[in-house]
Structures are given as C-alpha cells and as structure tokens.
Design an enzyme around this catalytic site. Structure first.
Site, PDB file in Angstrom:
ATOM      1  N   ARG A  80       0.859  -1.176   0.000  1.00  0.00           N
ATOM      2  CA  ARG A  80       0.000   0.000   0.000  1.00  0.00           C
ATOM      3  C   ARG A  80       0.901   1.233   0.000  1.00  0.00           C
ATOM      4  O   ARG A  80       1.453   1.628   1.018  1.00  0.00           O
ATOM      5  CB  ARG A  80      -0.898  -0.018   1.253  1.00  0.00           C
ATOM      6  CG  ARG A  80      -2.019   0.998   1.232  1.00  0.00           C
ATOM      7  CD  ARG A  80      -2.630   1.133   2.616  1.00  0.00           C
ATOM      8  NE  ARG A  80      -1.773   1.934   3.484  1.00  0.00           N
ATOM      9  CZ  ARG A  80      -1.588   1.714   4.780  1.00  0.00           C
ATOM     10  NH1 ARG A  80      -2.161   0.705   5.384  1.00  0.00           N
ATOM     11  NH2 ARG A  80      -0.804   2.517   5.485  1.00  0.00           N
TER      12      ARG A  80
ATOM     13  N   TYR B  23       4.093   5.270  11.333  1.00  0.00           N
ATOM     14  CA  TYR B  23       4.352   3.877  11.685  1.00  0.00           C
ATOM     15  C   TYR B  23       5.206   3.106  10.673  1.00  0.00           C
ATOM     16  O   TYR B  23       5.523   1.945  10.902  1.00  0.00           O
ATOM     17  CB  TYR B  23       3.028   3.127  11.903  1.00  0.00           C
ATOM     18  CG  TYR B  23       2.049   3.205  10.750  1.00  0.00           C
ATOM     19  CD1 TYR B  23       2.171   2.392   9.632  1.00  0.00           C
ATOM     20  CD2 TYR B  23       0.972   4.106  10.789  1.00  0.00           C
ATOM     21  CE1 TYR B  23       1.274   2.464   8.583  1.00  0.00           C
ATOM     22  CE2 TYR B  23       0.060   4.183   9.749  1.00  0.00           C
ATOM     23  CZ  TYR B  23       0.214   3.352   8.652  1.00  0.00           C
ATOM     24  OH  TYR B  23      -0.687   3.422   7.612  1.00  0.00           O
TER      25      TYR B  23
ATOM     26  N   HIS C  21      -3.713   4.330   4.587  1.00  0.00           N
ATOM     27  CA  HIS C  21      -4.819   3.381   4.695  1.00  0.00           C
ATOM     28  C   HIS C  21      -6.108   4.014   4.193  1.00  0.00           C
ATOM     29  O   HIS C  21      -6.826   3.442   3.375  1.00  0.00           O
ATOM     30  CB  HIS C  21      -4.986   2.943   6.150  1.00  0.00           C
ATOM     31  CG  HIS C  21      -6.152   2.044   6.377  1.00  0.00           C
ATOM     32  ND1 HIS C  21      -6.201   0.751   5.926  1.00  0.00           N
ATOM     33  CD2 HIS C  21      -7.339   2.268   6.999  1.00  0.00           C
ATOM     34  CE1 HIS C  21      -7.358   0.204   6.255  1.00  0.00           C
ATOM     35  NE2 HIS C  21      -8.075   1.102   6.896  1.00  0.00           N
TER      36      HIS C  21
END
Length: 388
Positions: free
Chosen positions: A283, A296, A287
């Site tokens: 990805r 993160y 998100h």
C-alpha cells in the site's frame, strides 16, 4: 503469579511470549508466482502461464493507468472537502486489474471498500463509488447489474457473504464447467485475515466445497499494524489448515495475477472448490485519507517498493519488447485525464439527498413501522425549519 498457585507447573509455561516485529520482508526474498519482473522482463513459471497477446497487455496498462488517475482525483477531492473519506488503492493496481480481468460475466464479486480497480473492470461507474464516500447515498449501484456487490465496511464480513452466494451457485446448478460455470470471488486485506468472519468463511467454503476464490491483497499494513502482527506464517499457507489450496502471487505483476486468478476461478467453476490467493503487494499511500502512514512505517520501505511499481514494469515491457510507440502512452494519459475531469464534474454535481430518502432503501416493501418512523422523523426535521 498463576504458576505459583499450580503445584508442579514450571514457571516458564506461563511466561509471556515475545513476538518479534520487523519491517516488511523485502520482495526479492519472498517466493511467489511472477511472470513479469520489475524491469519488464517476461519469465516462465511451470504452473502458470499468461496466454494473452501484447494487445491484452496494452489493455491492462490502460486499465491500471486510468484507475490510478481516478484514485488520485478522488484523493484530491477529499483533500478539498468534497469527499468525507477515501481509501486509496495506490500500488495495488496490478492485483485488482489482473484479478478483475480474469472474471467472466457470470462470476460474482464481493469487495471491501478499496476495490476501485475491480469495480472498473466490472463496469461500475466510478461516480457511484464517489457518491458513497461523499455521503449522498449508501451505494448507488445495483449489484445485479455488474455482478459487483456493494462495498463492505465491516472488515471481513464480505467473505461470509461470498461463501453463502457461492453455495447458492451450487444449489442453482451453475457449477460444473470451467469455462461456462459460475464462481464467486471475495476480496479482503491482510488485516482482515485475523477476523473471525474470514476464518468462518474458510470453514464453510471448505466443508461445502463452495466455488469461491478468496483474494487477499497483502499490502503489508492493516492500518498501522504490520503483517508480522497478523500471522507467523505466509498468509496463503493458512489455506492448508482448512483443506484447500493456497498460492502466493506477485501482486505487483498484472500478468501473474491474471494467470493465477484465472486458474483459481476455473477450478471453482468446475466444482473443485475454493482457493486462497495471497497477492503480495504494498500500500503505497495511506490506509485512508484520515491516516498518516509516516507515523508507523519507514520512508525507506516506500522508496524500495516504488521500484516495484506495477504500472512502470508494464510500461518497460511494452516499450522494450513489444515495440509500443510513445503515442500510445500519450493517448492513455489523455484518456485518464478526461475520465478524471468528468469524474470531478460529476462529483461536484451530485445532489444532496433528502434524509427521508434513506427510509426507502431499508426493505423491498415498506412496513408500517418503517413508515411511522419516517413520518416521525420528517415531522421532527420540519420543526427546525425557520429557526436560526
């Protein structure tokens, strides 16, 4: 401690287990089915073959480019306040276009909320997707029109819907021929693989030999949790525990994704049961537009995966080995820009709904209780008119 209250129990039995978490495994260290390298070179695989011609590959390139442009426009619309949210597919175009183009007209799709590329393959108007994220409807397409179910927000629930639908295909005697039969495909992410619904779907699909393909887009991150927090083994290997085959494919390789999905769908249509496909991808964006991935994950990981870009590898193949001229790529870019401009104009023109309209879509036939609720709400909303 509990170990002290149970005589004869070694203390280490109750010691906490430390699960190591590391950055996502470099793709060159992962074994998967690959037919087109990141450099645009065709490679052979003993079990899977891509049997279409270069014209089909040009079509895949066009699909991925247009879908990426749609995705970029939708992200921009959200940033400008025109959409409430958007779930980007950036980096996952090959997984979606490859699998979507392997479907036939009778196959049924059960998506998550990120399968914009599969929706495109099934002929769903992208504007209908934006209406959902704009909050003016609850999904403005009829699943029967394109064999594409409504987006599912509840993580993993669509795998149960898909399994049930596939069992219905069995009972309708629509299964039995690899080419003319029907199958179902369910899309979900690596994070959803930890949901009970997904595992329950695996059980039912296996026991009833349902004609369903479980297509997991392992994009390495379940929001902010890495794949190492989801499973200690590769996800595709979970299928063995449920009694059906699993396979991992290079999810950034549109040719391999097409070939693997095509074979799994044929297996389902002929009555040989379910298959789990793990499309190993990444990805590249957030998100959703409410997420900040810089909190993160490392920028080095993103830069590494950019070198595996699914569109660039097809571009490299077409220019180096298929003799495709620059004019073709310019035409595709122009088409993508045109689609994006029309999408933006259509989004801005979407009418705001009357809130009472939502009562019309609860049941096929209105019940007295629902009519009463609608009238009560209408009276309540009317009581505010003229105030302010």
């Amino acid at each position: 401690m509990l170990s002290e209250s149970v005589p004869g129990t070694p203390p280490e039995v109750f010691a906490p287990v430390e699960v190591p978490v590391s950055p996502s495994q470099p793709p060159e260290e992962v074994e998967y089915v690959q037919l087109l390298t990141p450099e645009g070179e065709r490679v052979e695989n003993p079990d899977y073959a891509f049997e279409l011609d270069d014209e089909a590959i040009k079509g895949f390139y066009r699909d991925m480019t247009v879908v990426r442009r749609i995705d970029a426009e939708a992200t921009a619309l959200q940033r400008q306040g025109e959409l409430g949210l958007w779930a980007s597919l950036l980096g996952q175009e090959a997984a979606q276009i490859g699998s979507g183009r392997a479907l036939n007209k009778k196959d049924m799709v059960f998506p998550t909320y990120r399968e914009h590329g599969v929706a495109f393959c099934q002929g769903v108007n992208p504007l209908n997707l934006l209406g959902l994220f704009r909050g003016v409807d609850q999904g403005a397409w009829d699943p029967k029109d394109n064999n594409f179910a409504l987006y599912t927000i509840v993580i993993g629930a669509q795998t149960l819907h898909a399994t049930g639908y596939a069992m219905g295909q069995q009972r309708d005697h629509a299964v039995g021929d690899a080419d003319t039969g029907e199958a179902t495909i369910a899309y979900f992410g690596d994070g959803a693989s930890s949901q009970g619904d997904v595992n329950e779907a695996f059980i039912y699909a296996s026991v009833f030999n349902a004609p369903v393909v479980f297509f997991c887009q392992n994009n390495q991150w379940a929001i902010s949790e890495p794949i190492e927090r989801q499973s200690r083994i590769p996800l595709y290997q979970r299928a063995a525990g449920f009694g059906f085959p699993g396979v991992r494919v290079d999810g950034n390789d549109v040719l391999a994704t097409y070939a693997v999905t095509q074979q799994a769908l044929k297996r389902a249509r002929e009555g040989s049961g379910p298959t789990l496909i793990e499309a190993y991808t990444y990805r590249m964006g957030a998100h959703t537009t409410s997420d900040d991935p810089t909190k993160y994950r490392l920028s080095e990981d993103l830069e590494h995966w950019k070198l595996k870009d699914p569109i660039e590898r097809v571009h490299a193949y077409l220019t180096r080995h298929a003799g495709v001229e620059h004019d073709f790529f310019e035409e595709v870019e122009a088409e993508a820009d045109k689609v994006a401009a029309e999408l933006r104009a259509g989004c801005l023109a979407l009418p705001d709904p009357q809130l009472t309209d939502f009562f019309q879509h609860v049941y096929v036939e209105e019940t007295p209780q629902l009519a009463q609720q609608r009238d009560q709400y209408a009276a309540y909303a009317a009581s505010f008119e003229g105030e302010g």
